[in-house]
Design an enzyme around this catalytic site. Structure first.
Site, PDB file in Angstrom:
ATOM      1  N   HIS A   1       0.831  -1.207   0.000  1.00  0.00           N
ATOM      2  CA  HIS A   1       0.000   0.000   0.000  1.00  0.00           C
ATOM      3  C   HIS A   1       0.868   1.260   0.000  1.00  0.00           C
ATOM      4  CE1 HIS A   1      -3.438  -2.523   0.395  1.00  0.00           C
ATOM      5  NE2 HIS A   1      -3.117  -2.932   1.601  1.00  0.00           N
TER       6      HIS A   1
ATOM      7  N   ASP B   1      -5.047  -8.007  -3.390  1.00  0.00           N
ATOM      8  CA  ASP B   1      -5.350  -7.795  -1.975  1.00  0.00           C
ATOM      9  C   ASP B   1      -6.697  -8.388  -1.560  1.00  0.00           C
ATOM     10  OD1 ASP B   1      -5.303  -6.955   0.624  1.00  0.00           O
ATOM     11  OD2 ASP B   1      -5.351  -4.829   0.212  1.00  0.00           O
TER      12      ASP B   1
END
Length: 450
Positions: free
Chosen positions: A274, A325
């Site tokens: 991220h 993810d």
């Protein structure tokens, strides 16, 4: 045995980056390309199997939580934040056992394979039974993931994740007891057993991860560092939420990036997942270390996380990769476009990434971050191929080049997938059936799934 293929068009690996070529004759021996000859005369290669469309290298999914696939279409229904989404995710995590996890992961990995993903980095922290006790085999859940990837036919880097705290100084609570080992030493012992149990298994790598700096106390980071070298991938969720940065500064007087650097955990085998809310100093440190930044644009969009400084990280020296993810979307083409699109929204300018740069992030750099260097369509490299239809309703009229694939195609346009020289059987109807069974099975109910 030598297998030969004539690729109508192919994106080849060259020292200058991805390069489009026509009529490419390739030969494969023991899972690697032994011959790659562009401009071949089709008449001179009657033995070669024709592969229509555009052949791309295999995609790498550098950040996956397989069990999150059960949340698709459900967590998007209401207002909230990352933290309210997390409560719903915990509901799924509470119900899975090794058999149910295998079923769900196998179906999820089959969906990945169907869109051209040939390797997955599974960020694995669902370790123990619902009470927090280890299974008879303490790696039963992790081995279920390994078996799922093997049975689908894709490679896996299992990133066994250290999780000890629900927050800075707070013990695990609720379903988090499934994530937590007794301490860092117990985690390390379990990981060593996992390495031994998978040693020599083709298509499997074991890496390590810290869930986040909020979930791994400062004094445990040194144990992680003993595992990390140039051969062992290390991944960590980093600065996904502003609150994580605020709490880390309050606890240690450092940003999460600075904390990792202090413990020797910021280097060329590090992937920072991220990396959304960074200071200028963070960006400089990450770039200077030559670390990877694993962006997950469709998840970051879905959760409202924010837009990370992708271009700034790349210009500082970091290498970007892409992951699915939370499985809100499984489509590497969408992740590539989303990386560019998010940068446009953040800057109000267009054209931050070329199609070649986006493909590199989604393929060769992604594989390398998972410990699988040497991928791409080139002599001596792993024989992964993804054939894309350039005449579909999405790609028709977009051209017959790399730009058309990156900026027009979707996973639906993938027609064939090869992993290590073996064609996979892609059966979307069967994958959909298996996903329904795995998600709707009452033994691992997702809460309102039926």
């Amino acid at each position: 045995m030598t297998d030969a293929y004539l690729l109508e068009r192919a994106v080849l690996a060259t020292p200058d980056g991805p390069h489009l070529a026509h009529d490419v004759l390739v030969e494969v021996v023991d899972g690697r390309f032994t011959r790659v000859e562009p401009g071949a005369d089709p008449a001179a290669a009657p033995h070669a199997e024709r592969v229509a469309g555009l052949a791309l290298p295999g995609f790498a999914n550098t950040h996956s939580h397989a069990f999150h696939r059960a949340l698709r279409g459900r967590t998007q229904r209401e207002r909230g934040t990352f933290w309210t989404w997390r409560d719903q995710m915990y509901g799924v995590a509470a119900r899975l056992d090794p058999d149910g996890y295998y079923d769900l992961a196998r179906a999820t990995y089959a969906e990945m394979a169907s869109v051209g993903i040939t390797c997955v980095g599974e960020f694995h922290y669902l370790h123990h039974d619902p009470t927090g006790r280890p299974y008879a085999d303490p790696n039963a859940m992790g081995l279920a993931l390994v078996a799922a990837a093997r049975d689908v036919g894709i490679r896996i880097t299992l990133l066994d994740t250290l999780y000890l705290s629900s927050g800075f100084g707070q013990p695990p609570a609720g379903v988090q007891v499934r994530y937590a080992d007794h301490d860092a030493a117990a985690w390390a012992e379990r990981v060593r057993r996992l390495v031994d149990d998978t040693a020599g298994e083709a298509g499997v790598r074991i890496g390590v991860a810290a869930h986040s700096v909020r979930a791994v106390p400062r004094d445990a980071l040194g144990v992680l560092a003993t595992f990390v070298d140039d051969e062992v991938p290390f991944h960590v969720h980093l600065s996904e939420q502003v609150q994580e940065n605020v709490d880390c500064l309050a606890a240690y007087g450092l940003t999460p990036t600075q904390l990792l650097a202090e413990h020797g955990l910021l280097g060329p085998s590090t992937s920072l997942v991220h990396a959304t809310h960074l200071t200028d100093d963070d960006v400089a440190r990450i770039g200077g270390a030559g670390a990877y930044a694993s962006f997950c644009p469709t998840t970051e969009r879905d959760l409202g996380d924010g837009i990370g400084p992708g271009r700034a990280l790349a210009e500082a020296g970091a290498r970007l990769t892409l992951g699915s993810d939370s499985q809100a979307v499984i489509d590497p083409f969408e992740e590539m476009r989303c990386l560019e699109g998010h940068e446009r929204l953040a800057t109000q300018r267009r054209g931050h990434w070329t199609s070649a740069e986006l493909l590199t992030a989604a393929t060769s750099d992604g594989h390398a971050s998972l410990g699988w260097a040497g991928t791409g369509i080139g002599v001596g490299l792993r024989a992964d191929l993804v054939a894309v239809d350039l005449g579909s309703v999405r790609t028709a009229g977009a051209g017959a080049d790399l730009d058309a694939a990156v900026f027009a195609a979707t996973g639906v346009d993938v027609t064939r997938v090869m992993v290590d020289g073996r064609w996979l059987g892609l059966h979307p109807a069967a994958v959909a059936r298996d996903l329904r069974a795995a998600i709707d099975d009452p033994t691992h109910d997702t809460g309102g799934a039926r």
